[in-house]
Design a protein around this motif. Sequence first.
Motif, PDB file in Angstrom:
ATOM      1  N   LEU A 110       0.823  -1.215   0.000  1.00 51.56           N
ATOM      2  CA  LEU A 110       0.000   0.000   0.000  1.00 51.56           C
ATOM      3  C   LEU A 110       0.857   1.266   0.000  1.00 51.56           C
ATOM      4  CD1 LEU A 110      -2.812  -1.035   2.536  1.00 51.56           C
ATOM      5  CD2 LEU A 110      -2.831  -1.172   0.036  1.00 51.56           C
ATOM      6  N   GLY A 111       2.100   1.135  -0.456  1.00 50.74           N
ATOM      7  CA  GLY A 111       3.027   2.270  -0.453  1.00 50.74           C
ATOM      8  C   GLY A 111       3.651   2.530   0.901  1.00 50.74           C
ATOM      9  N   PHE A 112       3.312   1.700   1.898  1.00 46.95           N
ATOM     10  CA  PHE A 112       3.825   1.911   3.258  1.00 46.95           C
ATOM     11  C   PHE A 112       5.329   1.670   3.305  1.00 46.95           C
ATOM     12  CE2 PHE A 112       5.028   0.364   7.465  1.00 46.95           C
ATOM     13  CZ  PHE A 112       4.512   1.363   8.275  1.00 46.95           C
ATOM     14  N   HIS A 113       6.055   2.553   4.026  1.00 42.56           N
ATOM     15  CA  HIS A 113       7.495   2.407   4.182  1.00 42.56           C
ATOM     16  C   HIS A 113       7.974   3.358   5.266  1.00 42.56           C
ATOM     17  CE1 HIS A 113       7.024   5.860   1.542  1.00 42.56           C
ATOM     18  NE2 HIS A 113       8.294   6.189   1.705  1.00 42.56           N
ATOM     19  N   ASP A 114       9.239   3.252   5.589  1.00 36.89           N
ATOM     20  CA  ASP A 114       9.869   4.174   6.531  1.00 36.89           C
ATOM     21  C   ASP A 114      10.092   5.494   5.789  1.00 36.89           C
ATOM     22  OD1 ASP A 114      11.585   5.670   8.119  1.00 36.89           O
ATOM     23  OD2 ASP A 114      12.797   3.959   8.743  1.00 36.89           O
ATOM     24  N   THR A 115       9.233   6.456   6.031  1.00 37.08           N
ATOM     25  CA  THR A 115       9.292   7.717   5.284  1.00 37.08           C
ATOM     26  C   THR A 115      10.449   8.603   5.709  1.00 37.08           C
ATOM     27  OG1 THR A 115       7.723   8.720   6.846  1.00 37.08           O
ATOM     28  CG2 THR A 115       6.813   7.702   4.856  1.00 37.08           C
ATOM     29  N   VAL A 116      11.082   8.289   6.839  1.00 37.06           N
ATOM     30  CA  VAL A 116      12.250   9.057   7.272  1.00 37.06           C
ATOM     31  C   VAL A 116      13.513   8.539   6.584  1.00 37.06           C
ATOM     32  CG1 VAL A 116      13.720   9.672   9.237  1.00 37.06           C
ATOM     33  CG2 VAL A 116      11.227   9.660   9.486  1.00 37.06           C
ATOM     34  N   HIS A 117      13.656   7.214   6.570  1.00 35.94           N
ATOM     35  CA  HIS A 117      14.860   6.617   5.997  1.00 35.94           C
ATOM     36  C   HIS A 117      14.627   6.026   4.607  1.00 35.94           C
ATOM     37  CE1 HIS A 117      15.457   6.494  10.434  1.00 35.94           C
ATOM     38  NE2 HIS A 117      16.631   6.971  10.088  1.00 35.94           N
ATOM     39  N   HIS A 118      13.396   6.116   4.118  1.00 34.35           N
ATOM     40  CA  HIS A 118      13.072   5.711   2.741  1.00 34.35           C
ATOM     41  C   HIS A 118      13.435   4.249   2.485  1.00 34.35           C
ATOM     42  CE1 HIS A 118      12.627  10.038   2.266  1.00 34.35           C
ATOM     43  NE2 HIS A 118      13.849  10.167   2.757  1.00 34.35           N
ATOM     44  N   LEU A 119      13.044   3.394   3.423  1.00 29.45           N
ATOM     45  CA  LEU A 119      13.360   1.976   3.321  1.00 29.45           C
ATOM     46  C   LEU A 119      12.091   1.141   3.199  1.00 29.45           C
ATOM     47  CD1 LEU A 119      16.087   1.765   6.110  1.00 29.45           C
ATOM     48  CD2 LEU A 119      16.466   1.764   3.636  1.00 29.45           C
ATOM     49  N   PRO A 120      12.189  -0.004   2.534  1.00 32.91           N
ATOM     50  CA  PRO A 120      11.034  -0.899   2.424  1.00 32.91           C
ATOM     51  C   PRO A 120      10.797  -1.649   3.727  1.00 32.91           C
ATOM     52  CG  PRO A 120      12.954  -1.935   1.456  1.00 32.91           C
ATOM     53  CD  PRO A 120      13.379  -0.540   1.847  1.00 32.91           C
ATOM     54  N   VAL A 121       9.755  -2.446   3.737  1.00 34.92           N
ATOM     55  CA  VAL A 121       9.493  -3.350   4.853  1.00 34.92           C
ATOM     56  C   VAL A 121       9.574  -4.773   4.315  1.00 34.92           C
ATOM     57  CG1 VAL A 121       8.069  -1.725   6.108  1.00 34.92           C
ATOM     58  CG2 VAL A 121       6.986  -3.281   4.488  1.00 34.92           C
ATOM     59  N   VAL A 122       9.798  -5.729   5.201  1.00 35.13           N
ATOM     60  CA  VAL A 122       9.856  -7.128   4.787  1.00 35.13           C
ATOM     61  C   VAL A 122       8.718  -7.889   5.447  1.00 35.13           C
ATOM     62  CG1 VAL A 122      12.344  -7.092   4.401  1.00 35.13           C
ATOM     63  CG2 VAL A 122      11.471  -7.752   6.637  1.00 35.13           C
ATOM     64  N   ARG A 123       8.122  -8.792   4.688  1.00 33.49           N
ATOM     65  CA  ARG A 123       7.105  -9.682   5.216  1.00 33.49           C
ATOM     66  C   ARG A 123       7.660 -11.100   5.160  1.00 33.49           C
ATOM     67  NH1 ARG A 123       2.200  -6.694   5.653  1.00 33.49           N
ATOM     68  NH2 ARG A 123       1.686  -8.328   7.140  1.00 33.49           N
ATOM     69  N   THR A 124       7.500 -11.832   6.246  1.00 36.89           N
ATOM     70  CA  THR A 124       7.941 -13.220   6.252  1.00 36.89           C
ATOM     71  C   THR A 124       6.936 -14.075   5.496  1.00 36.89           C
ATOM     72  OG1 THR A 124       6.828 -13.577   8.372  1.00 36.89           O
ATOM     73  CG2 THR A 124       9.159 -12.979   8.439  1.00 36.89           C
ATOM     74  N   THR A 125       7.445 -15.084   4.821  1.00 36.93           N
ATOM     75  CA  THR A 125       6.589 -15.949   4.024  1.00 36.93           C
ATOM     76  C   THR A 125       7.210 -17.331   3.941  1.00 36.93           C
ATOM     77  OG1 THR A 125       5.469 -16.219   1.890  1.00 36.93           O
ATOM     78  CG2 THR A 125       7.673 -15.284   1.847  1.00 36.93           C
ATOM     79  N   GLY A 126       6.492 -18.235   3.355  1.00 38.48           N
ATOM     80  CA  GLY A 126       6.982 -19.586   3.122  1.00 38.48           C
ATOM     81  C   GLY A 126       6.526 -20.055   1.764  1.00 38.48           C
TER      82      GLY A 126
ATOM     83  N   GLY B 292       0.626  -2.757  -4.036  1.00 37.04           N
ATOM     84  CA  GLY B 292       1.868  -2.028  -3.813  1.00 37.04           C
ATOM     85  C   GLY B 292       3.056  -2.950  -3.637  1.00 37.04           C
ATOM     86  N   THR B 293       2.778  -4.244  -3.365  1.00 33.41           N
ATOM     87  CA  THR B 293       3.869  -5.204  -3.224  1.00 33.41           C
ATOM     88  C   THR B 293       4.276  -5.783  -4.571  1.00 33.41           C
ATOM     89  OG1 THR B 293       2.838  -5.790  -1.100  1.00 33.41           O
ATOM     90  CG2 THR B 293       4.660  -7.148  -1.795  1.00 33.41           C
ATOM     91  N   SER B 294       3.505  -5.517  -5.601  1.00 35.69           N
ATOM     92  CA  SER B 294       3.821  -6.037  -6.938  1.00 35.69           C
ATOM     93  C   SER B 294       5.235  -5.638  -7.346  1.00 35.69           C
ATOM     94  CB  SER B 294       2.829  -5.493  -7.963  1.00 35.69           C
ATOM     95  OG  SER B 294       1.521  -5.917  -7.678  1.00 35.69           O
ATOM     96  N   GLY B 295       6.012  -6.629  -7.789  1.00 33.63           N
ATOM     97  CA  GLY B 295       7.384  -6.380  -8.219  1.00 33.63           C
ATOM     98  C   GLY B 295       8.418  -6.604  -7.147  1.00 33.63           C
ATOM     99  N   ALA B 296       7.988  -6.991  -5.938  1.00 36.18           N
ATOM    100  CA  ALA B 296       8.926  -7.185  -4.840  1.00 36.18           C
ATOM    101  C   ALA B 296       9.746  -8.450  -5.027  1.00 36.18           C
ATOM    102  CB  ALA B 296       8.167  -7.263  -3.513  1.00 36.18           C
ATOM    103  N   ALA B 297      10.979  -8.413  -4.536  1.00 33.97           N
ATOM    104  CA  ALA B 297      11.846  -9.585  -4.577  1.00 33.97           C
ATOM    105  C   ALA B 297      11.421 -10.582  -3.506  1.00 33.97           C
ATOM    106  CB  ALA B 297      13.301  -9.175  -4.355  1.00 33.97           C
TER     107      ALA B 297
END
Length: 273
Positions: free
Chosen positions: A159-175, A199-204
Amino acid sequence: MTKDSTSSTTALPHSAPAAVDPLFLAAPRVSTFLGTYALTNASGFFFERDNHLFLVTSRHVVVDQATEHRPDRIEIELHTDAADLTKSTRFSLPLYADGESLWRQGKDSGGDIDVAVIEMDRERLPAGAIVRAFSPEHMPRTFGEVPVDAPLLVVGFPLGFHDTVHHLPVVRTTGIASPYGIRFQGKGFFLTDARTHRGTSGAAVVMRDTSPGEHTSELPWKLLGVHSSRMDMGNRDLVRDESLGLNCAWYASILVTLTQDQPPPFPDGSSTL
């Protein structure tokens, strides 16, 4: 979003140097535009091959005929100071030149593949731009390297959510939710079990590399796939049944084909796997 409850007397200053896993610097936020009009947010990551640098994202991020999504450029955020992650700049990438698309997309015997790569001109990168990129060496050599119980991460911007101060992504755990190495329903993807959003489309989709080699030690992660979309049942009862919570991740091997100097073309300009 709730306010930060950290006391102002103990909060670190924004300019404080901070060590960060290079994985966070390999995954920039992607924004699509039509001229100056902002359209959507998405995810992406850097991929390098033979001294060529590419941005990887989902194909439907750069064009989606079904929803009439037709941006003409994208913007990504690049860090410019390794010690101060608050310093970044936006970098624009055109999607067309002389009416021709600048991205590469693929298809195989199972149909279209929801992955796109855009080559980046290193000469145009901002001074001091910090880029950590995956390469073919980051891909598993055998399917057996990825056991069914392997812990994976999806690195992106839900959803475009991220650390807006440090401009970093977030990670979600998965299996892994389908056998890695087997094309789910004949398509070039496998399934993951994770909570994802638009918003997660294209994530590694990555797995920790516990024995990195000479060419992967600076980014010790194995690149398994490119997150595309959620998988659901068309006949699910929206009231009684929860979403499956499954996702499609296209095998990263498509990047080997799409980043060739002269990828084999189709009439529409796409490439084959």
